[in-house]
Design a protein around this motif. Structure first.
Motif, PDB file in Angstrom:
ATOM      1  N   ASP A   1       0.901  13.966  10.685  1.00 60.08           N
ATOM      2  CA  ASP A   1       0.088  13.486   9.560  1.00 60.08           C
ATOM      3  C   ASP A   1      -0.354  14.720   8.764  1.00 60.08           C
ATOM      4  OD1 ASP A   1      -1.996  12.528   7.916  1.00 60.08           O
ATOM      5  OD2 ASP A   1      -2.550  10.981   9.374  1.00 60.08           O
TER       6      ASP A   1
ATOM      7  N   ARG B   1      -2.404  15.339   6.618  1.00 56.96           N
ATOM      8  CA  ARG B   1      -3.851  15.517   6.413  1.00 56.96           C
ATOM      9  C   ARG B   1      -4.470  16.333   7.542  1.00 56.96           C
ATOM     10  NH1 ARG B   1      -5.707   9.500   6.210  1.00 56.96           N
ATOM     11  NH2 ARG B   1      -4.301   9.538   8.013  1.00 56.96           N
ATOM     12  N   TYR B   2      -3.709  16.515   8.633  1.00 55.88           N
ATOM     13  CA  TYR B   2      -4.212  17.265   9.793  1.00 55.88           C
ATOM     14  C   TYR B   2      -3.427  18.560  10.004  1.00 55.88           C
ATOM     15  CZ  TYR B   2      -7.065  13.236  10.902  1.00 55.88           C
ATOM     16  OH  TYR B   2      -8.004  12.235  10.840  1.00 55.88           O
TER      17      TYR B   2
ATOM     18  N   GLU C   1       0.818  -1.219   0.000  1.00 51.64           N
ATOM     19  CA  GLU C   1       0.000   0.000   0.000  1.00 51.64           C
ATOM     20  C   GLU C   1       0.852   1.270   0.000  1.00 51.64           C
ATOM     21  OE1 GLU C   1      -0.445  -1.552   4.353  1.00 51.64           O
ATOM     22  OE2 GLU C   1      -0.163  -2.394   2.342  1.00 51.64           O
TER      23      GLU C   1
ATOM     24  N   GLY D   1      -3.625   4.586   4.017  1.00 58.14           N
ATOM     25  CA  GLY D   1      -4.506   4.819   2.881  1.00 58.14           C
ATOM     26  C   GLY D   1      -5.099   6.201   3.018  1.00 58.14           C
ATOM     27  N   PRO D   2      -5.722   6.733   1.982  1.00 55.93           N
ATOM     28  CA  PRO D   2      -6.245   8.103   2.050  1.00 55.93           C
ATOM     29  C   PRO D   2      -7.296   8.305   3.138  1.00 55.93           C
ATOM     30  CG  PRO D   2      -6.986   6.972   0.053  1.00 55.93           C
ATOM     31  CD  PRO D   2      -5.942   6.118   0.659  1.00 55.93           C
ATOM     32  N   ASP D   3      -7.983   7.230   3.517  1.00 51.47           N
ATOM     33  CA  ASP D   3      -9.029   7.346   4.533  1.00 51.47           C
ATOM     34  C   ASP D   3      -8.636   6.717   5.866  1.00 51.47           C
ATOM     35  OD1 ASP D   3     -10.781   8.585   2.657  1.00 51.47           O
ATOM     36  OD2 ASP D   3     -11.233   6.609   1.815  1.00 51.47           O
ATOM     37  N   ALA D   4      -7.366   6.382   6.029  1.00 47.93           N
ATOM     38  CA  ALA D   4      -6.917   5.778   7.288  1.00 47.93           C
ATOM     39  C   ALA D   4      -7.049   6.786   8.418  1.00 47.93           C
ATOM     40  CB  ALA D   4      -5.470   5.328   7.154  1.00 47.93           C
ATOM     41  N   PRO D   5      -7.301   6.339   9.653  1.00 46.94           N
ATOM     42  CA  PRO D   5      -7.340   7.257  10.796  1.00 46.94           C
ATOM     43  C   PRO D   5      -6.016   7.982  10.960  1.00 46.94           C
ATOM     44  CG  PRO D   5      -8.223   5.095  11.383  1.00 46.94           C
ATOM     45  CD  PRO D   5      -7.610   4.943  10.035  1.00 46.94           C
ATOM     46  N   GLU D   6      -6.054   9.112  11.641  1.00 51.83           N
ATOM     47  CA  GLU D   6      -4.834   9.882  11.861  1.00 51.83           C
ATOM     48  C   GLU D   6      -3.747   9.021  12.512  1.00 51.83           C
ATOM     49  OE1 GLU D   6      -2.752  13.207  14.627  1.00 51.83           O
ATOM     50  OE2 GLU D   6      -4.865  12.769  14.973  1.00 51.83           O
TER      51      GLU D   6
ATOM     52  N   PRO E   1       0.386   7.786   5.348  1.00 50.82           N
ATOM     53  CA  PRO E   1      -0.836   7.114   5.800  1.00 50.82           C
ATOM     54  C   PRO E   1      -1.019   5.761   5.124  1.00 50.82           C
ATOM     55  CG  PRO E   1      -1.332   9.205   4.689  1.00 50.82           C
ATOM     56  CD  PRO E   1       0.132   9.016   4.627  1.00 50.82           C
TER      57      PRO E   1
END
Length: 488
Positions: free
Chosen positions: A357, A359-360, A37, A425-430, A423
């Motif tokens: 991360d 994304r945050y 992944e 995956g794109p939707d994995a938790p922080e 991460p």
């Protein structure tokens, strides 16, 4: 090659001896299994001088920018390394000798290159708007093709930059992909002006805000939240007359407070407030967020000057063992009228090169990853020699929400470079994913790429990617998902 590099700590040993090469290695050896992944490229950049310094010696930060790309796909890893073909490097290759003097002091350069851009493009590298941008904070970025890594040239976003300088630590807004960035000394050498930009994912400038700091000083990194921008001024000041007389660009000021300039992202800069903290050295930003008028920034803070190559006026540099260093939480109360701030330690150990991360970025978060130093751990000084500058012997996971930390120590002859977080995956938790970091094997004089489960860092690597060569110590880098590169 007519001269050898000087036998000084900045140019010798497994960390700092120049590597001076470009090349590719297809399908690196792997001990363990690379999770399939993990799909994308880890770009990072190192100062790696092509020629011995013109003035006989130099600092690490003045080397030519060499970008390394580790491309992950289907459990395999490929390697590519290219120099950024800056105006500076091209001139030196043509002359076959260094033409540049002191770090960020154009007045000490050879007269033949004084009209050229001074950037080494050696501090950070990101992908934005389909271009690979090599960053150095005294210049506009250099753009490269993100696949071939061939240099395109200086990039001012089609004439939209109104400052000659541009940060090496921009942020990507996770909400819309905007590049959040700034320049200091934004109206020329040693000026106190700061400009803040927001540039959308297509390269269009959406916002430009100017402020003036109380004095000209280094602003290496900054912080952005959903509503605020924060500029940390180090007590490393610049002075034009000092540069013109052949002195250093930066000089430590032991009597100055740390300053933090805060503006609203949607404001015009006239609301800037300057918060103060005792004299100290700010590190890189782990992350920041705001909540009901309070701003929280997590970053390493050291009690004094750790840049021995930028001493105070009389040449004094504090012995490293006399300095205290921790990851700190800085709290700014925008509802109050004061100029103070709260500082609360989050770790009991020195650490640097923090990553969260992405994304945050600018949002409330929990997970941070750093390289850390534990001097009580064994070190093979008998065979390696004294611990070098930037020696961090552990990787660490910091949960800023509950204060828990996990660490992993490799062995008595290894140290780490800046980690990145990928991460699962794109939707994995922080924080669910992988930490990837270069590991310097000082005794063997090789470099490995380690992959660790971010939530189980203490278990050590799940895969070790073996390089048959040694990479020079790098500065910063970033992860770019394969889908982003495919669309570039």
């Amino acid at each position: 090659m007519t001269r050898l590099f000087p036998a000084t700590p900045e140019f010798t040993g497994a960390l700092y001896k120049p590597a001076r090469f470009e090349g590719e290695i297809y399908d690196l050896e792997v001990d363990g299994t690379v999770p399939e992944e993990i799909y994308g490229t880890f770009f990072q950049v190192a100062p790696d001088p092509q020629y011995p310094p013109m003035l006989g010696d130099d600092i690490f930060f003045n080397g030519d920018g060499a970008i390394t790309a580790f491309t992950f796909k289907n459990g395999h890893v490929d390697f590519k390394r290219r120099y950024v073909m800056t105006e500076r490097l091209k001139a030196q290759r043509e002359a076959r000798v260094s033409l540049y003097g002191k770090y960020r002091n154009p007045y000490t350069n050879d007269p033949s290159v004084r009209a050229l851009n001074n950037s080494t493009a050696n501090t950070n590298v990101i992908v934005h708007g389909g271009k690979l941008l090599a960053l150095k904070e005294d210049s506009a970025p250099y753009a490269l093709d993100p696949v071939t890594m061939e240099t395109i040239g200086l990039w001012d976003f089609n004439g939209q930059l109104s400052s000659p300088t541009f940060t090496a630590h921009p942020k990507i807004d996770p909400a819309n992909g905007d590049l959040l960035c700034f320049g200091y000394e934004a109206r020329g050498e040693a000026t106190p002006d700061i400009v803040y930009y927001e540039i959308d994912s297509s390269g269009r400038k959406k916002r430009e805000t100017w402020i003036v700091a109380p004095y000209a000083a280094m602003i290496h990194d900054f912080a952005v939240t959903e509503n605020y921008v924060i500029f940390p001024l180090m007590p490393l000041t610049s002075d034009l007359e000092r540069m013109k007389s052949g002195g250093r660009h930066f000089q430590w000021q032991p009597g100055l407070d740390q300053l933090f300039g805060v503006i609203r992202r949607d404001g015009d800069g006239r609301d800037v407030r300057w918060f103060k903290a005792p004299n100290g050295f700010q590190g890189h930003t782990l992350n920041a967020f705001d909540d009901r008028g309070r701003i929280f920034i997590d970053m390493p803070i050291t009690s004094g000057n750790i840049f021995y190559f930028f001493p105070q006026e009389d040449g004094t540099v504090p012995p490293p063992e006399t300095l205290a260093s921790n990851m700190m939480r800085l709290t700014f109360d925008m509802n109050s009228a004061g100029h103070g701030l709260e500082m609360t330690p989050l770790t009991h150990f020195p650490c640097e090169f923090p990553r969260s991360d992405d994304r945050y970025m600018g949002r409330q978060y929990s997970h941070g990853f750093v390289i850390a130093m534990d001097p009580s751990k064994p070190f093979n000084e008998e065979r390696i020699g004294p611990r070098p500058f930037q020696f961090f012997n552990q990787l660490a996971h910091i949960n800023v929400s509950n204060g828990r930390t996990k660490t992993w120590f490799a062995d008595d002859q290894s140290c780490f470079q800046e980690p990145i977080f990928v991460p699962k995956g794109p939707d994995a938790p922080e924080g669910v994913g992988y930490v990837i970091a270069l590991c310097n094997r000082l005794l063997e004089q090789t470099t490995d790429v380690l992959i660790l489960d971010a939530q189980h860092l203490e278990d050590g690597p799940i895969a070790t990617v073996k390089l048959p060569i040694r990479l020079r110590m790098s500065l910063h880098g970033n992860w770019v998902p394969g889908a982003v590169l495919k669309a570039s």
